[in-house]
Design a protein around this motif. Sequence first.
Motif, short mmCIF file in Angstrom:
data_model
loop_
_atom_site.label_atom_id
_atom_site.label_comp_id
_atom_site.label_asym_id
_atom_site.label_seq_id
_atom_site.Cartn_x
_atom_site.Cartn_y
_atom_site.Cartn_z
N ILE A 52 10.73 -3.50 0.24
CA ILE A 52 9.88 -2.69 -0.64
C ILE A 52 10.12 -3.16 -2.07
N ARG A 68 16.08 4.04 9.04
CA ARG A 68 15.07 5.09 8.90
C ARG A 68 15.78 6.43 8.94
N ALA A 146 8.48 7.66 -3.21
CA ALA A 146 7.54 6.58 -2.95
C ALA A 146 6.28 6.71 -3.78
N THR A 147 5.94 7.95 -4.18
CA THR A 147 4.73 8.21 -4.97
C THR A 147 5.04 9.24 -6.04
N GLU A 166 11.58 12.43 4.71
CA GLU A 166 11.48 11.30 5.62
C GLU A 166 11.29 10.01 4.83
N GLY A 167 11.95 8.96 5.30
CA GLY A 167 11.84 7.68 4.63
C GLY A 167 12.92 6.73 5.09
N PHE A 201 14.84 6.39 -0.13
CA PHE A 201 13.45 6.13 -0.49
C PHE A 201 12.59 7.08 0.34
N GLU A 203 9.28 8.79 1.64
CA GLU A 203 7.86 8.55 1.83
C GLU A 203 7.08 9.82 2.16
N LYS A 204 7.80 10.86 2.56
CA LYS A 204 7.14 12.09 3.00
C LYS A 204 8.09 13.25 2.79
N GLN A 213 2.73 13.32 0.42
CA GLN A 213 2.96 11.89 0.59
C GLN A 213 2.54 11.14 -0.67
#
Length: 213
Positions: A52, A68, A146-147, A166-167, A201, A203-204, A213
Amino acid sequence: MINKSIAHLLCLCILILVAGSCSKPEPAAVEHGEIDTSGDPIQTPADPDDIITLEIENGVFELTPMARYKASVMVMSKKSYSYGWAGKVAPIDLALAWGRLTEPQYDEHIDYRQSDRWYYFEYDSESPLDGRYISNHSANNHIIPATENIHKALRSVKKKQKIVLEGFLVYLKGTYEGEKVFWNSSLKREDHGANACELFFVEKVRVGNNVYQ
């Protein structure tokens, strides 16, 4: 005819409302049911080749997925950072707990706090849970959103709130202002002290019934 001072006040109120609405995260989905924090976080293998890339002003970084990771947890403390490259990459630290630590009867015996990217806990002599249990069922997580939407959602999280993250747990390397930098994640829940924090990291994230997300 509207008085100038009233018009100015109305414009100011509109700006405040617009700014407030812009700061709210937008849910991507809804999930119902109680968040179960009784189990350990779930860690499974990840492909380290799925690099990433992350860019900030004066800095470029590569995040290598080491595992993960999914954690259904309670937030015991939260601290924001903004200074240096680390504050820009991972702007929030969350002290998270799971298992029996999330049961309300233990609240009066244990205190959690954070400072300078470290996490500390203290427990009294009457605590039914000892230091080993507390250490193995809580952790400081350096959060890389992530965002921006996830960042906003995490900024809204309150102490003692249950969330699901989660990530990936990641290894970071890169350059900032011409200097090489590194940051690694723990891959164990039983470690403590230096290098025992998770570099996560995300992501959710689920907060309440909303998923971001």
